[in-house]
Design a protein around this motif. Structure first.
Motif, PDB file in Angstrom:
ATOM      1  N   PRO A 213       0.817  -1.215   0.000  1.00 38.68           N
ATOM      2  CA  PRO A 213       0.000   0.000   0.000  1.00 38.68           C
ATOM      3  C   PRO A 213       0.850   1.265   0.000  1.00 38.68           C
ATOM      4  O   PRO A 213       1.936   1.300   0.578  1.00 38.68           O
ATOM      5  CB  PRO A 213      -0.811  -0.123   1.303  1.00 38.68           C
ATOM      6  N   VAL A 214       0.336   2.275  -0.675  1.00 39.84           N
ATOM      7  CA  VAL A 214       0.992   3.578  -0.680  1.00 39.84           C
ATOM      8  C   VAL A 214       0.551   4.327   0.575  1.00 39.84           C
ATOM      9  O   VAL A 214      -0.646   4.455   0.835  1.00 39.84           O
ATOM     10  CB  VAL A 214       0.609   4.384  -1.935  1.00 39.84           C
ATOM     11  N   PRO A 215       1.457   4.821   1.376  1.00 41.92           N
ATOM     12  CA  PRO A 215       1.056   5.542   2.589  1.00 41.92           C
ATOM     13  C   PRO A 215       0.229   6.769   2.257  1.00 41.92           C
ATOM     14  O   PRO A 215       0.423   7.412   1.221  1.00 41.92           O
ATOM     15  CB  PRO A 215       2.399   5.934   3.221  1.00 41.92           C
TER      16      PRO A 215
ATOM     17  N   ARG B  74      -6.846  20.397  -1.602  1.00 39.36           N
ATOM     18  CA  ARG B  74      -6.019  19.196  -1.381  1.00 39.36           C
ATOM     19  C   ARG B  74      -4.824  19.181  -2.325  1.00 39.36           C
ATOM     20  O   ARG B  74      -3.725  18.748  -1.965  1.00 39.36           O
ATOM     21  CB  ARG B  74      -6.845  17.933  -1.594  1.00 39.36           C
ATOM     22  N   SER B  75      -5.061  19.600  -3.570  1.00 39.37           N
ATOM     23  CA  SER B  75      -3.953  19.606  -4.524  1.00 39.37           C
ATOM     24  C   SER B  75      -2.843  20.548  -4.060  1.00 39.37           C
ATOM     25  O   SER B  75      -1.657  20.273  -4.270  1.00 39.37           O
ATOM     26  CB  SER B  75      -4.443  19.976  -5.930  1.00 39.37           C
TER      27      SER B  75
ATOM     28  N   TYR C 106      -7.641  10.838  -7.231  1.00 40.86           N
ATOM     29  CA  TYR C 106      -6.476  11.621  -7.637  1.00 40.86           C
ATOM     30  C   TYR C 106      -5.857  12.347  -6.440  1.00 40.86           C
ATOM     31  O   TYR C 106      -4.645  12.506  -6.354  1.00 40.86           O
ATOM     32  CB  TYR C 106      -6.869  12.636  -8.715  1.00 40.86           C
ATOM     33  N   PHE C 107      -6.716  12.793  -5.513  1.00 42.27           N
ATOM     34  CA  PHE C 107      -6.244  13.544  -4.345  1.00 42.27           C
ATOM     35  C   PHE C 107      -6.695  12.817  -3.074  1.00 42.27           C
ATOM     36  O   PHE C 107      -7.636  13.241  -2.396  1.00 42.27           O
ATOM     37  CB  PHE C 107      -6.799  14.972  -4.374  1.00 42.27           C
ATOM     38  N   PRO C 108      -6.042  11.698  -2.746  1.00 44.54           N
ATOM     39  CA  PRO C 108      -6.569  10.829  -1.685  1.00 44.54           C
ATOM     40  C   PRO C 108      -6.256  11.279  -0.259  1.00 44.54           C
ATOM     41  O   PRO C 108      -6.803  10.723   0.686  1.00 44.54           O
ATOM     42  CB  PRO C 108      -5.880   9.495  -1.985  1.00 44.54           C
ATOM     43  N   VAL C 109      -5.383  12.267  -0.104  1.00 43.32           N
ATOM     44  CA  VAL C 109      -4.949  12.652   1.244  1.00 43.32           C
ATOM     45  C   VAL C 109      -5.679  13.921   1.673  1.00 43.32           C
ATOM     46  O   VAL C 109      -5.498  14.974   1.062  1.00 43.32           O
ATOM     47  CB  VAL C 109      -3.426  12.882   1.276  1.00 43.32           C
ATOM     48  N   PRO C 110      -6.518  13.847   2.716  1.00 46.92           N
ATOM     49  CA  PRO C 110      -7.212  15.053   3.193  1.00 46.92           C
ATOM     50  C   PRO C 110      -6.202  16.105   3.661  1.00 46.92           C
ATOM     51  O   PRO C 110      -5.158  15.785   4.231  1.00 46.92           O
ATOM     52  CB  PRO C 110      -8.069  14.543   4.358  1.00 46.92           C
ATOM     53  N   ALA C 111      -6.559  17.367   3.438  1.00 44.85           N
ATOM     54  CA  ALA C 111      -5.720  18.457   3.914  1.00 44.85           C
ATOM     55  C   ALA C 111      -5.969  18.682   5.406  1.00 44.85           C
ATOM     56  O   ALA C 111      -7.035  18.324   5.927  1.00 44.85           O
ATOM     57  CB  ALA C 111      -6.026  19.729   3.128  1.00 44.85           C
TER      58      ALA C 111
END
Length: 885
Positions: free
Chosen positions: A410-412, A631-632, A876-881
């Motif tokens: 898995p990608v962290p 997020r981007s 595309y932007f899986p990490v919440p800010a």
């Protein structure tokens, strides 16, 4: 000519060589192999030479080996000056109409197998030999670095029974190039001459090298390396044997630096065996070496080898620290250091000499001939094992997701910046295990920091890197002709167990579960191995901006790089003329199109005459784009100082309190009489008035997204000028504008034509817009009427100007405060029938930013488009800010 029919029932083999009469490594190898096969007596062997250039061959041929020439080139022949029709000059310039005529006789060659020794000969053999004759090709060069022979090699190799390459790395390369079309691929090193070689006693204090004195051999590197250590090695000499165009230059350089009496260039010699018996060190400085006979022969005389780790043979011939020393390819300081190390230590010299002699026994001609016989028998019996056993180097552009026991690693859920921090900590840990002397070159305008490690620590550091966790890969970047390889850390370290790479990178895997990872290929760290000269000076293996050499007394200082405290040189701490070092903010304009109170105000103010393009609901529809656009920023622009969100007194429900995000009400920056406004062009006129806004900021619409990691230098020059991302579309002729943004662009043109006497022609791309507060203030003061009229238009109007999305860019270009920027950007029209395909194409993550444009009418079901976009943005932007609730 007509070939004689064979009279034996045994397997018959012919080596097809261009010229067996002259000097040359390929011809010599073919003769040695033929001699060894003949001495074993198990197959009938002959040498077929395309040309005859002398009365007798330069190298001895066993009487049991048949010899045939196809054409006689000893006398002038006009056909020799006319180009070959069979072998294009770009493949091999030796062929001509004369050789074409001679090679026609191959159609009558009566043998079971033909071994070709150049790609051009393989191409000719495949086309001319009888269909019943099997072709095996032996590739003698470092194939990945071949230029002229690449085309016939790749085109005709699939048509032969097997290809024998000199090294495993060359075999890996060819297998990866040919894929499923590959024939059987085997590794078959060159044999040593059959005759016993005299042994060196290593007392001559002579460094010997040999070969054609041409650019590829890089003998000037060797001469300069000797120049650096000559004073510390009294009595030692350098002897370079061979002829070539560059020989006079080497002689002149030796004289210039005062080494004419210690550097010998006697030209070519007929027999190298006595030369190696009088040598103490063999040195190779080539750009590429297939499997260097020079080194093999030196080792058979008990002479250790000091060589560049160039593609591809040296690392498979010389065991570092056992039979010689490997030096990073092209690292002249490393070559000098290695020569000094061996020459100054008699015990080491003796130990490496003994190791070289022992290693050379692997290349006994009889042993290699036995391997050939086994291959010939397997092919003749149809028992071909294929090339499945050959590993394939993997391009980082096409790497599959890494799996452990069949399960994708898995990608962290971290940002590229956080991944770089972890990678730097891993690199620093490895460098510390190697020992003192390492330091870090900070990022500056390039994203990846470089951990500099003394080359003497390379093996220890590589061993430590084997412990890098699975969600990172190690990348061999393919410097100096080596193939690019990305592998799990422990696997690449195993591949490089006897190698001297100049640098290695720690990077996240660029793919996850078959897709491009959001971490991409811009979240890693480089490790670079610098050689140390005898006086302690560290020397870089490739150029950098600061220094090529670091003296032993150079002081270091601590600095924070990617969140890690590391040592660096003082010169490397401060900004350079290439760095953007000033603060940069981001400004968004956004409204909640679902707010009933706001919609009531909009309906009340627009009346009956507003066009859909200017005031329709589609202009304000929300698909949560703002959340993902922010997020981007969090993922791909960690250099942003603050974000200002300009709204109509609204707040996204998911936005938490965070010092990095500031809400700005329209009432704080626009005149009272302009409110409420529903015109983004009106709001643009006031953004430069935001309290606390940095001089440099980037203006985003909420439907614009960063698509991969960025640097501030993409948006601003180090001197502060703003990038103008010019679009492909033109504004059009006067009076033809049919959309609000084109009306505004046409009005901008009139203003600038009057002020500067120039015609602007282009719209700007749907991209982030870099801006300067001072430039916008100047525009507002220079064109007060146009700006005031736009600010007070509640909806987009035919009299508007587009201050931040067109006017400011052109004004900056005309006044020297902007430059035409270069970036990869995309526009996705959600109303278009190909929207699904466009979103899929974006998953390649090969753009800097993209815009998702809306419309009133859809080719696809609007709800389906909403669902499609939502799934795409979350993927595309899986990490919440950190500012999301």
């Amino acid at each position: 000519m007509k070939f004689a029919l064979r009279r034996s029932s045994r397997l018959s083999v012919a080596f097809l060589v261009f010229n067996i009469d002259g000097m040359g490594g390929t011809s010599r190898s073919a003769i040695t192999q033929a001699n060894a096969l003949a001495r074993r007596g198990n197959v009938d062997v002959r040498l077929v030479s395309v040309t005859r250039s002398a009365d007798r061959p330069h190298y001895d041929i066993d009487p049991a080996v048949g010899v045939e020439h196809l054409v006689d080139a000893r006398a002038p022949d006009p056909r020799a000056k006319r180009p070959s029709r069979l072998v294009p000059k770009r493949w091999d310039g030796q062929f001509s109409e004369l050789t074409d005529d001679g090679m026609a006789a191959l159609s009558t060659l009566d043998v079971d197998l033909v071994v070709t020794v150049t790609p051009a000969l393989m191409a000719a053999a495949v086309q001319l030999l009888p269909a019943t004759t099997t072709v095996v090709h032996q590739e003698h060069r470092s194939s990945a670095d071949r230029v002229g022979g690449m085309e016939p090699l790749l085109a005709f190799a699939p048509r032969v029974a097997a290809v024998a390459l000199l090294t495993r790395s060359a075999a890996d390369w060819l297998r990866s190039e040919l894929g499923a079309a590959a024939p059987e691929i085997v590794v078959m090193p060159n044999p040593l001459p059959v005759a016993a070689q005299p042994r060196s006693d290593l007392t001559s204090r002579t460094i010997v090298s040999a070969g054609r004195i041409v650019p590829e051999k890089q003998f000037i590197h060797l001469l300069r390396a000797f120049e650096q250590v000559a004073d510390d090695l009294p009595g030692w000499r350098l002897r370079i044997l061979g002829d070539g165009l560059l020989r006079p230059e080497l002689i002149a350089h030796a004289a210039k630096v005062g080494l004419a009496d210690r550097v010998e260039l006697p030209g070519a010699v007929g027999d190298m065996a006595p030369e190696w018996a009088r040598a103490s060190i063999c040195a190779l400085s080539s750009r590429t070496e297939g499997f260097p006979l020079v080194a093999q022969e030196a080792m058979s005389a008990g002479v250790p080898v000091v060589t560049y780790d160039c593609p591809s043979g040296p690392r498979e011939l010389v065991e570092h620290g056992v039979s010689g020393l490997l030096v990073g390819a092209g690292a002249k300081a490393g070559l000098a250091s290695a020569l000094h190390t061996v020459a100054a230590d008699g015990d080491l010299l003796a130990r490496l000499g003994a190791g070289a002699l022992d290693a050379s026994r692997r290349y006994d001609a009889d042993s290699i001939a036995a391997q050939w016989e086994a291959l010939f028998r397997a092919i003749s019996m149809g028992d071909r094992g294929g090339s499945a056993g050959v590993s394939t180097p993997v391009s980082p552009m096409d790497v599959p997701p890494f799996t452990r026991e069949g399960v994708p690693v898995p990608v962290p859920a971290i940002t590229p910046a956080q991944a770089r921090t972890e990678a730097l900590r891993l690199a620093v840990d490895a460098a510390e295990r190697g020992g003192p002397g390492w330091f870090v070159i900070p990022t500056h305008d390039r994203p990846a920091p470089t951990v500099v490690v003394p080359a003497a620590h390379r093996s220890t550091v590589l061993a430590a890197l084997a412990e890098v966790p699975d969600h990172f890969s190690l990348l061999d970047p393919g410097d100096r002709g080596w193939p690019v390889r990305r592998l799990p850390a422990r696997d690449l370290v195993a591949v490089l167990h006897n190698a001297a790479p100049n640098r290695i990178a720690i990077e996240p895997w660029p793919r996850s579960e078959g897709r491009r990872s959001h971490l991409g290929e811009d979240a890693g760290v480089d490790l670079e191995f610098w050689d140390r000269l005898p006086d302690g000076t560290l020397v870089a293996p490739r150029p950098n901006r600061w220094t090529q050499a670091v003296p032993p007394a150079a002081a270091t200082t601590e600095v924070e790089v990617a969140g890690v405290r590391v040592p660096t040189l003082g010169l490397m701490v401060g900004p350079t003329p290439f760095d953007v070092a000033f603060p940069i903010d981001v400004v968004y304009t956004w409204v909640d199109g679902d707010d009933p109170d706001w919609n009531e105000q909009r309906s009340a103010r627009q009346g009956d005459d507003a066009r859909r393009e200017a005031a329709g609901a589609a202009r304000f529809r929300s698909r949560d784009e703002l959340r993902y656009s922010l997020r981007s920023l969090h993922l791909f622009a960690p250099w942003v100082r603050r974000v200002f969100l300009v709204t109509a007194g609204q707040r996204p429900s998911w936005l938490a309190d965070d010092d990095r995000v500031t809400l700005v009400d329209h009432r704080d920056i626009l005149p009272t009489e302009a409110l409420p406004t529903f015109n983004s062009q009106a709001i643009e006129t006031a953004l430069h008035r935001i309290p606390g806004l940095a001089e440099h900021f980037v203006y985003f619409n909420d439907d614009v997204f960063l698509a991969r990691p960025t640097r501030p230098e993409l948006f601003f020059s180090p001197g502060g000028n703003a990038a103008a991302f010019v679009g492909e579309a033109s504004i059009g002729l006067p009076g033809t504008a049919d959309k609000p943004f084109l009306h505004a662009a046409a009005n901008n043109r009139l203003l600038l034509e009057d002020a500067f006497g120039v015609e602007i022609t282009q719209v700007m791309a749907h991209s982030p817009h870099p801006q300067r507060v001072s430039v916008l203030t100047e525009i507002a003061e220079r064109f007060p009427d146009a700006i005031a009229r736009t600010a007070r238009a509640p909806f987009r109007s035919p009299t508007d100007v587009s201050m931040l999305s067109n006017l400011a860019q052109h004004y900056g270009l005309l006044t020297g405060r902007a430059f035409e920027g270069t970036a990869q950007h995309a526009f996705v029209d959600l109303s278009n029938a190909r929207v699904e395909r466009q979103l899929k194409q974006l998953r390649a993550r090969d753009h800097d930013f993209f815009c998702v444009g809306d419309h009133h009418d859809f080719a696809r079901d609007a709800e389906a488009v909403d669902a499609m976009l939502a799934a795409f943005l979350e993927d595309y932007f899986p990490v919440p800010a950190p500012w999301e609730r």
